[in-house]
Design an enzyme around this catalytic site. Structure first.
Site, PDB file in Angstrom:
ATOM      1  N   GLY A  64       0.833  -1.199   0.000  1.00 31.99           N
ATOM      2  CA  GLY A  64       0.000   0.000   0.000  1.00 31.99           C
ATOM      3  C   GLY A  64       0.862   1.241   0.000  1.00 31.99           C
ATOM      4  N   SER A  65       0.318   2.324   0.522  1.00 36.35           N
ATOM      5  CA  SER A  65       1.023   3.608   0.484  1.00 36.35           C
ATOM      6  C   SER A  65       2.212   3.620   1.449  1.00 36.35           C
ATOM      7  CB  SER A  65       0.057   4.723   0.859  1.00 36.35           C
ATOM      8  OG  SER A  65      -0.459   4.463   2.148  1.00 36.35           O
ATOM      9  N   GLY A  81       2.843   2.151   5.226  1.00 39.07           N
ATOM     10  CA  GLY A  81       4.015   1.313   5.504  1.00 39.07           C
ATOM     11  C   GLY A  81       4.800   1.815   6.700  1.00 39.07           C
ATOM     12  N   CYS A 121       1.498   0.560  -8.919  1.00 43.17           N
ATOM     13  CA  CYS A 121       2.659   1.030  -8.145  1.00 43.17           C
ATOM     14  C   CYS A 121       3.818   1.287  -9.097  1.00 43.17           C
ATOM     15  CB  CYS A 121       3.033   0.010  -7.092  1.00 43.17           C
ATOM     16  SG  CYS A 121       3.105  -1.656  -7.733  1.00 43.17           S
ATOM     17  N   GLU A 132       5.746  -3.429   0.595  1.00 45.54           N
ATOM     18  CA  GLU A 132       5.675  -3.121  -0.845  1.00 45.54           C
ATOM     19  C   GLU A 132       4.880  -1.827  -0.957  1.00 45.54           C
ATOM     20  OE1 GLU A 132       7.022  -4.815  -3.313  1.00 45.54           O
ATOM     21  OE2 GLU A 132       7.557  -6.722  -2.387  1.00 45.54           O
TER      22      GLU A 132
HETATM   23  P1  NAD Z   1      -3.423   2.305   1.420  1.00 42.95           P
HETATM   24  O1  NAD Z   1      -2.108   2.482   2.072  1.00 42.95           O
HETATM   25  O2  NAD Z   1      -4.447   3.352   1.606  1.00 42.95           O
HETATM   26  O3  NAD Z   1      -4.083   0.927   1.898  1.00 42.95           O
HETATM   27  C1  NAD Z   1      -3.466  -0.326   1.685  1.00 42.95           C
HETATM   28  C2  NAD Z   1      -3.952  -1.323   2.710  1.00 42.95           C
HETATM   29  O4  NAD Z   1      -3.415  -0.982   3.989  1.00 42.95           O
HETATM   30  C3  NAD Z   1      -5.466  -1.368   2.901  1.00 42.95           C
HETATM   31  O5  NAD Z   1      -5.865  -2.701   3.057  1.00 42.95           O
HETATM   32  C4  NAD Z   1      -5.676  -0.570   4.177  1.00 42.95           C
HETATM   33  O6  NAD Z   1      -6.849  -0.907   4.879  1.00 42.95           O
HETATM   34  C5  NAD Z   1      -4.435  -0.969   4.957  1.00 42.95           C
HETATM   35  N1  NAD Z   1      -4.025  -0.020   6.004  1.00 42.95           N
HETATM   36  C6  NAD Z   1      -3.974   1.330   5.917  1.00 42.95           C
HETATM   37  N2  NAD Z   1      -3.477   1.852   7.072  1.00 42.95           N
HETATM   38  C7  NAD Z   1      -3.203   0.816   7.883  1.00 42.95           C
HETATM   39  C8  NAD Z   1      -2.691   0.712   9.215  1.00 42.95           C
HETATM   40  N3  NAD Z   1      -2.362   1.796   9.929  1.00 42.95           N
HETATM   41  N4  NAD Z   1      -2.550  -0.521   9.748  1.00 42.95           N
HETATM   42  C9  NAD Z   1      -2.878  -1.631   9.042  1.00 42.95           C
HETATM   43  N5  NAD Z   1      -3.382  -1.594   7.788  1.00 42.95           N
HETATM   44  C10 NAD Z   1      -3.543  -0.380   7.212  1.00 42.95           C
HETATM   45  O7  NAD Z   1      -3.120   2.085  -0.154  1.00 42.95           O
HETATM   46  P2  NAD Z   1      -4.131   1.983  -1.378  1.00 42.95           P
HETATM   47  O8  NAD Z   1      -4.704   3.331  -1.675  1.00 42.95           O
HETATM   48  O9  NAD Z   1      -5.063   0.836  -1.199  1.00 42.95           O
HETATM   49  O10 NAD Z   1      -3.122   1.559  -2.559  1.00 42.95           O
HETATM   50  C11 NAD Z   1      -2.342   2.447  -3.289  1.00 42.95           C
HETATM   51  C12 NAD Z   1      -0.916   2.471  -2.789  1.00 42.95           C
HETATM   52  O11 NAD Z   1      -0.372   1.158  -2.763  1.00 42.95           O
HETATM   53  C13 NAD Z   1       0.003   3.253  -3.709  1.00 42.95           C
HETATM   54  O12 NAD Z   1       0.890   4.003  -2.934  1.00 42.95           O
HETATM   55  C14 NAD Z   1       0.755   2.160  -4.479  1.00 42.95           C
HETATM   56  O13 NAD Z   1       1.991   2.564  -5.016  1.00 42.95           O
HETATM   57  C15 NAD Z   1       0.888   1.130  -3.425  1.00 42.95           C
HETATM   58  N6  NAD Z   1       1.130  -0.187  -3.987  1.00 42.95           N
HETATM   59  C16 NAD Z   1       2.401  -0.684  -3.935  1.00 42.95           C
HETATM   60  C17 NAD Z   1       2.694  -1.918  -4.506  1.00 42.95           C
HETATM   61  C18 NAD Z   1       4.081  -2.462  -4.492  1.00 42.95           C
HETATM   62  O14 NAD Z   1       4.233  -3.641  -4.781  1.00 42.95           O
HETATM   63  N7  NAD Z   1       5.099  -1.692  -4.179  1.00 42.95           N
HETATM   64  C19 NAD Z   1       1.665  -2.659  -5.116  1.00 42.95           C
HETATM   65  C20 NAD Z   1       0.376  -2.128  -5.136  1.00 42.95           C
HETATM   66  C21 NAD Z   1       0.125  -0.886  -4.562  1.00 42.95           C
END
Ligand code: NAD
Length: 517
Positions: free
Chosen positions: A247-248, A252, A303, A269
Site C-alpha cells: 500500500g502507500s 508502511g 505502483c 511493498e
Molecule cells: P493504502 O495504504 O491506503 O491501503 C493499503 C492497505 O493498507 C489497505 O488494506 C488498508 O486498509 C491498509 N491499512 C492502511 N493503514 C493501515 C494501518 N495503519 N494498519 C494496518 N493496515 C492499514 O493504499 P491503497 O490506496 O489501497 O493503494 C495504493 C498504494 O499502494 C500506492 O501508494 C501504491 O503505489 C501502493 N502499492 C504498492 C505496490 C508495491 O508492490 N510496491 C503494489 C500495489 C500498490
C-alpha cells in the site's frame, strides 16, 4: 438502458463466484469471521452498489487467529510437495474461474477486463511457481571446522502470516504471498482493501472450498474484512510473526513501526515514483508505447506506473510531440468494453487527489501540455473518469516528488551526460521501478551499474510498468525494501535454522577452545 452489470455479465460472474448482495463470514468452513458493520462496495465503472460485506470485529478476529494458529500446527507437518499439490488444485479452480474473477476485478476496481484477466493469470502463474517450489525449499550444507561434524541449514515454516493488500491489485498481491507461504507451510490471514472487499470474498470462497475438499486443516487460508483498524489487529498481534503489507508509504511507515515494536518481521511493498530515461539513442516509437502504457494503463494506478519521463534535450521536442499526439488517441470509458484504453479512478477521493496534483504543478511553475479534467455525462455517471494529463515540470517540484496515484505524467528535460539523467531518476524518496530507452550498450550498462538506477527494478528498452512473477518484485528507499513473488522471495516466509551434528565419541568445541573437566 441495460446497466453495465447486466450487459457485461457481472451478475453471472458474481453468482459463479458465490458473492452475494450481502456477505458475512459467519458460515462455517470458510475461515472467515465477520459480523460487524457492513462495508458497501460501489463500482467505479458505473457508480452502482455491487454488494456489501460485514467487517471483522475484535471477537471475530480472535476466532480467526485461533483457527489459523491451530491449523498451522497440522499444516506444517504435511510434506511440502503435498502442500504444493493442494496449491495445484487451487490453481485448477483459478483456471476454471478466470473469466468471472477477472470480470469482478475489472468491475470492482475499474481496470480493463484484459488487465483483470491478466491479474488472475498472475495468480495462476505464481501458483505454478509455488508448486515447483514445494520440491525445492532448500538450505545449504557447509563444512564444519570440527572433525566428525556435519553442519547445514534448513528452513522451517514461520507460522501465521498476515497479508494486508491495496485496492489496485486486489487479487494478485494476495496470491503472490499466499501461494508461496502455503507451500512453505504457513497459515495466512488476509486483509484485502476495504475498497475492493468483494474480490477478497470471491478468492476466499475458492480457497476455502479447495482446502476443505482436499482435507487440509481449517485456518490455512483466512480472511478478515474491514478498514485499517482491522489491519491493526494483526500488526499488533505477537501471534503473527510476519506482516506483508502492500500500500502507500504512509501506511508502511505506521505498520513498520508497530511490527518492529514487537520485533516482528515485515515485508513492505509501498509507493513508487517511477521514471523512464529517454536518451538520444532511444527508439522513439517504442519509447512512446512504453511511456503511454506506463502512464495511463490502469488509469495511472499501478505502483509501477510511469510518473516521470526524463528526456534528453536533443530528442525532447520529438518525444514531446509524439507523446502528446498519442494521448489524443486514448479512449476513456467503461473498462469492460475492450475498445477503451482507460477506465475510471477508484473513487472520488482519488479524483480529488488528481485535480490537486494538476493545480499544484501549475502553482509550482509547470506547463500543462495535455489538459486534464473530469468527464461527465452518459457513461461517466460514477464521477471517477478523468483525462490523462501531461505537464512539463522540474524534478524538485514538491508535487513531482510525491506519488499521485492517477494518470499524470511529468516531462522532465536533461542535458549533457547520462549521469545527469540518472541523478534526476534517483532524486526522489521512492525506489520501485525505473527504465532506460536506448540502443547504446554503454548507456544501458551504466544505467544498470552500481552507480546507476537505485530502484528495485531497472529495465532496458521496456517501460516501468508490469513485471513477471519469476523475478523478485519490490523496491528500495520509501518503497519499503521488500521482495515478493519469484526468485528466492520465499525465504521471508520461513525461519532459518543452522544445525550442527557431532557423530564422534568426543566433544570438541568450536574455535579450538579447551574445557577439560
Ligand atoms: P493504502 O495504504 O491506503 O491501503 C493499503 C492497505 O493498507 C489497505 O488494506 C488498508 O486498509 C491498509 N491499512 C492502511 N493503514 C493501515 C494501518 N495503519 N494498519 C494496518 N493496515 C492499514 O493504499 P491503497 O490506496 O489501497 O493503494 C495504493 C498504494 O499502494 C500506492 O501508494 C501504491 O503505489 C501502493 N502499492 C504498492 C505496490 C508495491 O508492490 N510496491 C503494489 C500495489 C500498490
Amino acid at each position: 438502458m441495460a446497466t453495465v452489470a447486466s450487459s457485461f455479465g457481472i451478475e453471472e460472474a458474481l453468482k459463479e463466484l458465490g458473492v452475494n448482495e450481502t456477505n458475512n463470514g459467519t458460515s462455517t468452513g470458510k475461515n472467515w469471521f465477520s459480523s460487524g458493520e457492513e462495508i458497501a462496495s460501489y463500482s467505479p465503472v458505473d457508480g452502482k452498489l455491487i454488494g456489501k460485506v460485514s467487517a471483522t470485529t475484535k471477537e471475530d478476529y480472535e476466532k480467526v487467529i485461533t483457527t489459523a494458529t491451530e491449523g498451522f500446527k497440522e499444516w506444517r507437518q504435511l510434506p511440502a510437495p503435498q502442500r504444493g499439490e493442494i496449491v495445484r488444485k487451487f490453481n485448477d479452480e483459478l483456471r476454471r474461474l478466470k473469466e468471472p474473477l477477472g470480470k469482478l476485478v475489472s468491475y470492482e476496481m475499474g481496470k480493463s477486463y484484459q488487465e483483470g484477466l491478466g491479474e488472475v493469470q498472475e495468480m495462476i502463474d505464481i501458483c505454478d511457481f509455488a508448486v515447483g517450489l514445494s520440491r525445492q525449499l532448500h538450505g545449504l550444507t557447509m563444512h564444519s571446522e570440527r572433525p566428525g561434524h556435519r553442519m547445514y541449514e534448513q528452513y522451517h515454516p514461520l507460522g501465521v502470516v498476515g497479508i494486508i493488500s491495496a485496492f489496485n491489485f486486489p487479487v494478485a498481491v494476495w496470491s503472490w504471498n499466499t501461494a508461496l507461504a502455503w507451500v512453505c507451510g504457513d497459515a495466512c490471514i488476509w486483509k484485502g482493501s476495504e475498497k475492493t472487499p468483494l474480490t477478497s470474498v470471491a478468492c476466499q470462497n475458492i480457497a476455502a472450498r479447495v482446502f476443505s475438499e482436499n482435507g487440509a486443516p481449517e485456518g490455512i487460508s483466512c480472511l478478515i474484512t474491514g478498514d485499517y483498524t482491522v489491519g491493526e489487529m494483526m500488526t499488533k498481534d505477537e501471534r503473527v510473526p510476519l506482516i506483508s503489507a502492500t500500500g502507500s508509504t504512509r501506511m508502511g511507515k505506521i505498520v513498520a513501526k508497530k511490527v518492529a515494536g514487537r520485533l516482528g518481521k515485515t515485508l513492505l511493498e509501498l509507493g513508487g515514483n517511477n521514471a523512464i530515461i529517454v536518451t538520444p539513442d532511444a527508439d522513439i516509437k517504442n519509447t512512446v508505447i512504453g511511456a503511454v502504457f506506463g502512464a495511463v494503463g490502469t488509469c495511472g494506478q499501478r505502483c509501477t506506473s510511469t510518473r516521470r519521463l526524463i528526456v534528453h534535450e536533443d530528442v525532447y521536442d520529438k518525444v514531446k510531440d509524439a507523446i502528446v499526439d498519442a494521448y489524443q488517441q486514448i479512449k476513456i470509458g467503461n473498462p469492460l468494453d475492450e475498445n477503451n484504453h482507460v477506465g475510471p479512478l477508484i473513487d472520488k477521493d482519488a479524483v480529488k487527489n488528481y485535480q490537486n496534483a494538476l493545480d499544484k504543478v501549475v502553482e509550482e511553475g509547470g506547463n500543462i501540455l495535455v489538459e486534464g479534467g473530469v468527464l461527465e455525462g452518459e457513461g461517466y455517471e460514477s464521477g471517477c473518469y478523468v483525462k490523462p494529463a501531461i505537464a512539463e515540470a522540474k524534478n524538485e517540484f514538491e508535487i513531482v516528488q510525491h506519488e499521485t496515484f492517477a494518470p499524470v505524467l511529468y516531462l522532465l528535460k536533461y542535458s549533457g551526460d547520462l549521469e545527469n539523467a540518472i541523478e534526476i531518476q534517483n532524486g526522489v524518496r521512492q525506489g520501485l521501478s525505473s527504465a532506460i530507452m536506448t540502443n547504446n550498450l554503454r548507456e544501458a550498462e551504466r544505467f544498470l551499474s552500481v552507480a546507476g538506477s537505485d530502484c528495485g527494478i531497472a529495465n532496458v528498452n521496456i517501460g516501468t510498468s508490469g513485471a513477471e512473477i519469476g523475478g523478485a518484485f519490490g523496491g528500495e528507499k520509501e518503497t519499503g525494501g521488500g521482495r515478493e513473488s519469484g526468485s528466492d522471495a520465499w525465504k521471508i516466509y520461513m525461519r532459518r535454522q543452522t544445525n550442527t551434528i557431532n557423530y564422534t565419541t568426543e566433544l570438541p568445541l568450536a574455535q579450538g577452545i579447551k574445557f577439560d573437566l
